[in-house]
Scaffold this motif. Sequence first.
Motif, PDB file in Angstrom:
ATOM      1  N   ARG A 143       6.401  15.347   1.180  1.00 55.92           N
ATOM      2  CA  ARG A 143       6.503  14.922   0.156  1.00 55.92           C
ATOM      3  C   ARG A 143       6.888  16.455  -0.829  1.00 55.92           C
ATOM      4  NH1 ARG A 143       5.342   9.747  -1.272  1.00 55.92           N
ATOM      5  NH2 ARG A 143       3.190  10.697  -1.000  1.00 55.92           N
ATOM      6  N   ILE A 144       8.244  16.806  -0.861  1.00 55.10           N
ATOM      7  CA  ILE A 144       8.514  17.856  -2.001  1.00 55.10           C
ATOM      8  C   ILE A 144       9.027  16.992  -2.795  1.00 55.10           C
ATOM      9  CG2 ILE A 144      10.183  20.083  -1.753  1.00 55.10           C
ATOM     10  CD1 ILE A 144       9.396  19.857   0.969  1.00 55.10           C
ATOM     11  N   ASP A 145       8.679  17.780  -5.169  1.00 57.88           N
ATOM     12  CA  ASP A 145       9.530  17.438  -5.278  1.00 57.88           C
ATOM     13  C   ASP A 145       9.236  15.724  -5.754  1.00 57.88           C
ATOM     14  OD1 ASP A 145       9.081  19.625  -6.796  1.00 57.88           O
ATOM     15  OD2 ASP A 145      11.303  20.069  -5.659  1.00 57.88           O
ATOM     16  N   GLY A 146       8.946  14.524  -5.012  1.00 62.18           N
ATOM     17  CA  GLY A 146       9.004  13.247  -5.148  1.00 62.18           C
ATOM     18  C   GLY A 146       9.375  12.995  -4.459  1.00 62.18           C
ATOM     19  N   GLU A 147       9.600  14.239  -2.867  1.00 63.12           N
ATOM     20  CA  GLU A 147      11.177  13.265  -2.071  1.00 63.12           C
ATOM     21  C   GLU A 147      10.397  12.827  -1.054  1.00 63.12           C
ATOM     22  OE1 GLU A 147      15.660  13.124  -2.896  1.00 63.12           O
ATOM     23  OE2 GLU A 147      14.875  14.838  -3.837  1.00 63.12           O
ATOM     24  N   TRP A 148      10.341  12.703   0.457  1.00 60.53           N
ATOM     25  CA  TRP A 148      10.284  13.046   1.080  1.00 60.53           C
ATOM     26  C   TRP A 148      11.820  13.245   2.195  1.00 60.53           C
ATOM     27  CZ3 TRP A 148       5.928  12.452   2.841  1.00 60.53           C
ATOM     28  CH2 TRP A 148       4.288  11.669   2.060  1.00 60.53           C
ATOM     29  N   LYS A 149      10.566  14.730   2.825  1.00 62.15           N
ATOM     30  CA  LYS A 149      11.939  16.012   3.865  1.00 62.15           C
ATOM     31  C   LYS A 149      10.795  16.515   4.449  1.00 62.15           C
ATOM     32  CE  LYS A 149      14.981  15.862   0.268  1.00 62.15           C
ATOM     33  NZ  LYS A 149      16.500  15.454   0.634  1.00 62.15           N
ATOM     34  N   ILE A 150      12.169  16.785   5.768  1.00 61.44           N
ATOM     35  CA  ILE A 150      11.216  17.150   7.262  1.00 61.44           C
ATOM     36  C   ILE A 150      11.508  18.481   6.764  1.00 61.44           C
ATOM     37  CG2 ILE A 150      12.084  17.806   9.612  1.00 61.44           C
ATOM     38  CD1 ILE A 150      14.067  14.866   9.202  1.00 61.44           C
ATOM     39  N   ILE A 151      10.251  19.428   7.221  1.00 61.65           N
ATOM     40  CA  ILE A 151      10.032  20.493   6.698  1.00 61.65           C
ATOM     41  C   ILE A 151      10.270  21.201   7.975  1.00 61.65           C
ATOM     42  CG2 ILE A 151       8.632  19.881   4.919  1.00 61.65           C
ATOM     43  CD1 ILE A 151       6.113  20.724   6.118  1.00 61.65           C
ATOM     44  N   ALA A 152       9.937  20.462   9.211  1.00 62.94           N
ATOM     45  CA  ALA A 152       9.911  20.402  10.957  1.00 62.94           C
ATOM     46  C   ALA A 152      10.601  19.625  11.593  1.00 62.94           C
ATOM     47  CB  ALA A 152       8.584  21.563  10.885  1.00 62.94           C
ATOM     48  N   ASP A 153      10.898  20.812  12.541  1.00 61.73           N
ATOM     49  CA  ASP A 153      11.856  19.381  13.972  1.00 61.73           C
ATOM     50  C   ASP A 153      11.302  19.921  15.670  1.00 61.73           C
ATOM     51  OD1 ASP A 153      13.396  18.238  15.646  1.00 61.73           O
ATOM     52  OD2 ASP A 153      14.958  17.763  14.232  1.00 61.73           O
ATOM     53  N   SER A 196       0.639  -1.180  -0.152  1.00 66.44           N
ATOM     54  CA  SER A 196       0.129  -0.054   0.021  1.00 66.44           C
ATOM     55  C   SER A 196       0.477   1.174   0.287  1.00 66.44           C
ATOM     56  CB  SER A 196      -0.896   0.079   1.633  1.00 66.44           C
ATOM     57  OG  SER A 196      -0.244   0.638   2.261  1.00 66.44           O
ATOM     58  N   THR A 197       0.253   2.261  -0.171  1.00 68.37           N
ATOM     59  CA  THR A 197       1.049   3.873  -0.432  1.00 68.37           C
ATOM     60  C   THR A 197       1.214   3.885   0.820  1.00 68.37           C
ATOM     61  OG1 THR A 197      -0.370   4.348  -2.396  1.00 68.37           O
ATOM     62  CG2 THR A 197       0.924   5.794  -1.066  1.00 68.37           C
ATOM     63  N   ILE A 198       0.904   4.028   2.142  1.00 66.05           N
ATOM     64  CA  ILE A 198       1.460   4.180   3.592  1.00 66.05           C
ATOM     65  C   ILE A 198       2.236   3.491   3.932  1.00 66.05           C
ATOM     66  CG2 ILE A 198      -0.105   4.217   5.808  1.00 66.05           C
ATOM     67  CD1 ILE A 198      -2.689   4.616   5.013  1.00 66.05           C
ATOM     68  N   GLU A 199       2.176   2.028   3.635  1.00 59.98           N
ATOM     69  CA  GLU A 199       3.499   1.503   3.722  1.00 59.98           C
ATOM     70  C   GLU A 199       5.149   1.356   2.778  1.00 59.98           C
ATOM     71  OE1 GLU A 199       2.017  -2.937   2.592  1.00 59.98           O
ATOM     72  OE2 GLU A 199       0.829  -2.992   4.298  1.00 59.98           O
ATOM     73  N   GLN A 200       5.128   2.178   1.824  1.00 57.00           N
ATOM     74  CA  GLN A 200       5.337   3.041   0.912  1.00 57.00           C
ATOM     75  C   GLN A 200       6.313   3.583   1.464  1.00 57.00           C
ATOM     76  OE1 GLN A 200       3.903   2.660  -2.930  1.00 57.00           O
ATOM     77  NE2 GLN A 200       4.095   0.942  -3.856  1.00 57.00           N
ATOM     78  N   ASP A 201       5.184   4.645   2.258  1.00 56.50           N
ATOM     79  CA  ASP A 201       5.839   5.805   2.664  1.00 56.50           C
ATOM     80  C   ASP A 201       6.492   5.918   3.809  1.00 56.50           C
ATOM     81  OD1 ASP A 201       4.197   7.326   0.660  1.00 56.50           O
ATOM     82  OD2 ASP A 201       2.898   7.568   1.532  1.00 56.50           O
ATOM     83  N   HIS A 202       5.704   4.346   4.786  1.00 61.92           N
ATOM     84  CA  HIS A 202       6.685   4.554   5.822  1.00 61.92           C
ATOM     85  C   HIS A 202       7.551   3.654   6.249  1.00 61.92           C
ATOM     86  CE1 HIS A 202       3.224   4.367   8.967  1.00 61.92           C
ATOM     87  NE2 HIS A 202       2.579   5.184   8.633  1.00 61.92           N
ATOM     88  N   ARG A 203       8.090   2.964   5.061  1.00 64.83           N
ATOM     89  CA  ARG A 203       9.225   2.223   4.647  1.00 64.83           C
ATOM     90  C   ARG A 203      10.713   3.704   3.672  1.00 64.83           C
ATOM     91  NH1 ARG A 203       9.597  -3.553   2.502  1.00 64.83           N
ATOM     92  NH2 ARG A 203       7.979  -4.508   3.903  1.00 64.83           N
TER      93      ARG A 203
END
Length: 143
Positions: A130-140, A20-27
């Motif tokens: 998800r920014i330009d197809g990549e996962w990035k941390i935007i706030a920490d 699933s998309t959620i599983e892919q995102d988590h991975r």
Amino acid sequence: MKAILLLFSIAVICSCSPMSTIEQDHRAIMAILNQQERDWNNNDLEGFMKGYWKSDSLYFYSGKKLKSGWQTTLDSYLKNYPDKSYSGTLKFNIVKISAITTNSYFVMGEYNLTRNMGNATGTFMIIFKRIDGEWKIIADSSC
């Protein structure tokens, strides 16, 4: 007989369905966090920062101070962790990954920093987008 064949076909199709998309995102998010651990443990803070959004709109909240910007965050890490004796060995314990939208997740967890000068532990909540197809941390937010 047709009903049994139909049910069997449905079962085979369902068992072969892709992740699933959620599983892919988590991975994908876990892969970034695992890479960050490796980079930190090699005292490669610039590598560690590859998980963060390289933008002036990145936010980092820690020590009762809100910082903004990728470069500001990197500079702070370099100042506070100048060598391996300060950076030590990092281990994340991820407690929760949850979708905010289809293109953003929050991650809650704990960090454990083992080092000769004294261990440090705490909690964090980070937001991935998800920014330009990549996962990035935007706030920490870490304490």
